[in-house]
Design a protein around this motif. Structure first.
Motif, PDB file in Angstrom:
ATOM      1  N   ASN A 269      -1.832   3.795 -10.078  1.00 44.56           N
ATOM      2  CA  ASN A 269      -0.706   2.866 -10.087  1.00 44.56           C
ATOM      3  C   ASN A 269       0.577   3.650 -10.371  1.00 44.56           C
ATOM      4  OD1 ASN A 269       1.242   0.851 -10.761  1.00 44.56           O
ATOM      5  ND2 ASN A 269      -0.407  -0.559 -11.289  1.00 44.56           N
TER       6      ASN A 269
ATOM      7  N   ALA B 122       0.816  -1.214   0.000  1.00 43.80           N
ATOM      8  CA  ALA B 122       0.000   0.000   0.000  1.00 43.80           C
ATOM      9  C   ALA B 122       0.850   1.265   0.000  1.00 43.80           C
ATOM     10  CB  ALA B 122      -0.938   0.011   1.210  1.00 43.80           C
TER      11      ALA B 122
ATOM     12  N   ARG C 124      -4.359  -1.884  -1.773  1.00 45.42           N
ATOM     13  CA  ARG C 124      -3.942  -0.507  -2.017  1.00 45.42           C
ATOM     14  C   ARG C 124      -5.024   0.211  -2.806  1.00 45.42           C
ATOM     15  NH1 ARG C 124       0.856   0.817  -3.804  1.00 45.42           N
ATOM     16  NH2 ARG C 124       0.133   2.583  -5.030  1.00 45.42           N
ATOM     17  N   GLN C 125      -4.929   1.536  -2.844  1.00 44.17           N
ATOM     18  CA  GLN C 125      -5.896   2.361  -3.550  1.00 44.17           C
ATOM     19  C   GLN C 125      -5.152   3.393  -4.386  1.00 44.17           C
ATOM     20  OE1 GLN C 125      -8.364   4.035  -0.466  1.00 44.17           O
ATOM     21  NE2 GLN C 125      -9.522   2.144  -0.146  1.00 44.17           N
ATOM     22  N   GLY C 126      -5.891   4.066  -5.242  1.00 45.90           N
ATOM     23  CA  GLY C 126      -5.323   5.164  -6.009  1.00 45.90           C
ATOM     24  C   GLY C 126      -4.623   4.743  -7.286  1.00 45.90           C
TER      25      GLY C 126
ATOM     26  N   GLY D 274      -7.665  -5.362  -2.785  1.00 47.37           N
ATOM     27  CA  GLY D 274      -7.986  -4.454  -1.692  1.00 47.37           C
ATOM     28  C   GLY D 274      -6.816  -4.058  -0.825  1.00 47.37           C
TER      29      GLY D 274
ATOM     30  N   LYS E  72      -4.283  -3.841  -5.880  1.00 51.32           N
ATOM     31  CA  LYS E  72      -5.473  -2.993  -5.817  1.00 51.32           C
ATOM     32  C   LYS E  72      -6.738  -3.824  -5.942  1.00 51.32           C
ATOM     33  CE  LYS E  72      -7.507   1.170  -7.864  1.00 51.32           C
ATOM     34  NZ  LYS E  72      -7.319   2.243  -8.881  1.00 51.32           N
TER      35      LYS E  72
ATOM     36  N   ASP F 218      -1.435  -3.602  -9.721  1.00 51.53           N
ATOM     37  CA  ASP F 218      -2.840  -3.739 -10.139  1.00 51.53           C
ATOM     38  C   ASP F 218      -3.493  -4.900  -9.396  1.00 51.53           C
ATOM     39  OD1 ASP F 218      -3.001  -1.600 -11.844  1.00 51.53           O
ATOM     40  OD2 ASP F 218      -2.605  -2.753 -13.665  1.00 51.53           O
TER      41      ASP F 218
END
Length: 415
Positions: free
Chosen positions: A198, A152, A194-196, A192, A189, A186
């Motif tokens: 790449n 993350a 990490r977010q936002g 779940g 993400k 990817d």
């Protein structure tokens, strides 16, 4: 104190209650379903609305009547204070879930996600070399920088720290590493972790920082000029090693070295002069037929008595080593690669013959770039390719002096 119902429940009543709702007073109810399952429910009024909140299972193995009354008493105090116990419970559950997720994310490293991605996908990667390259490049370049970092927390600065030292010196490797980092992030993400955006994304992101690949040297396979190939083929005739025969066969068929090394006798029909490479061994994942001309057939016939599963067996059994042909060329002091002979064939076809572009491309098992043409083309131009490969075989057996005329010579003995 809340008024008790006249028929307040008893432990025995809880045990023997029939299906339905049974009040105990103070908002506490016993709910019995037709299946016999029992549970406690607390009913309350707040802001003019009636709500039911489940307290848990009742009866054997569940919450006792005494404990249910204590829980109901505590909830009545919250309702009196204007607190909705259901909303409070949901909020606390959400906070606990978020905390657990945060702890899980904080403990999930880039290496954890990368290892999971490789394990899940390597079965679909047909090329063992590709699988090994994934691991090797991550071990060498990526893990030392971000392997133990929570996935993350991977940012653009981390990606640049990996890529910038090798972007100009090893452009092909750097580009592949960037793509692999992007794929792993990817995957993180999607799971779940990490977010936002790449940080390894090329278009609209790293493309604004690093020089474009089109301005870098791609490092194409070194190729022997087609004018020198006949002399090289003649020099192979002086060597008896299986690697020399495999290399000549590779040149004559314009095939990829991996396709040749992995070829088995089940794939060839010497009588018809056809080598059929199954889809699972082709780069484009499509079956490819290769015409075998007399010299190629003679090479195979000379190896058939060895009784191996593979056309070109290794000295210790099994198939020939993937480095055998390259090492042979190195010993012959030839500054070129095995793959480069495909380029030599393509240059010869373009400059010395009148065959159509698509015939030469299909001889190399290249995918037709035009989607419309690819959709409508059903055949593999096999007869035209046989004529092309026959001319190529004649050229390879010539002295290479004349471009428009090739002079065939006899093939070497099978022994």
């Amino acid at each position: 104190m809340p008024r008790k119902l006249h028929n307040a429940l008893t432990p025995l009543a809880v045990k023997n209650a029939k299906p339905g709702r049974h009040g105990d007073g103070g908002g506490l109810h016993l709910l019995v379903k037709p299946t016999g399952a029992r549970s406690w429910v607390f009913r309350f009024m707040l802001n003019g609305k009636s709500r039911d909140g489940g307290l848990g299972a009742a009866g054997q193995g569940g919450m006792s009547l005494a404990d249910a009354r204590d829980e109901a008493a505590a909830l009545r105090l919250k309702v009196k204070a204007g607190i909705d116990p259901i909303e409070e419970r949901d909020r606390e559950a959400a906070q606990a879930l978020a905390a657990a997720q945060a702890a899980k994310v904080a403990g999930t490293t880039f290496k954890d996600v990368a290892s999971a991605y490789i394990a899940a996908n390597e079965g679909s990667w047909r090329n063992p070399k590709h699988r090994q390259q994934w691991r090797n490049t991550l071990d060498t370049y990526v893990y030392p920088v971000i392997g133990d970092l929570p996935v993350a927390e991977v940012e653009t600065a981390h990606v640049l720290k990996i890529l910038e030292p090798i972007w100009k010196e090893k452009p092909e490797t750097a580009s592949r590493i960037r793509g692999r980092i992007e794929t792993v992030l990817d995957s993180a993400k999607a799971r779940g972790y990490r977010q936002g955006e790449n940080p390894a994304l090329w278009r609209g992101h790293l493309a604004q920082i690093l020089p474009a690949r089109t301005r870098l040297s791609r490092g194409h396979h070194k190729a022997l000029p087609y004018e020198e190939i006949p002399a090289f083929v003649r020099s192979l005739h002086e060597r008896e090693a299986v690697a020399a025969l495999a290399l000549e066969y590779t040149i004559l068929t314009a095939a990829r070295s991996g396709e040749v090394i992995g070829a088995t006798w089940a794939e060839v029909d010497l009588e018809k002069g056809i080598w059929t490479i199954p889809a699972e061994r082709m780069k484009a994942a499509k079956e490819h037929r290769v015409p075998l001309l007399p010299r190629a057939v003679a090479i195979l016939e000379s190896l058939e008595p060895l009784g191996s599963l593979y056309l070109f067996p290794g000295p210790q059994g099994g198939k020939l080593s993937g480095m055998a042909m390259s090492m042979l060329m190195r010993r012959m002091k030839v500054d070129a690669t095995v793959h480069g002979f495909r380029s030599g064939f393509r240059d010869w076809a373009a400059e010395c013959t009148g065959y159509a572009h698509e015939v030469a491309e299909m001889a190399l098992a290249h995918t037709i770039e035009n989607k419309v043409e690819r959709a409508y083309r059903r055949g593999d131009l096999f007869d035209k390719r046989r004529r092309l490969m026959a001319d190529w075989a004649i050229y390879c057996a010539s002295d290479g002096a004349a471009r428009g005329e090739v002079i065939p010579i006899g093939t070497r003995s099978k022994a």
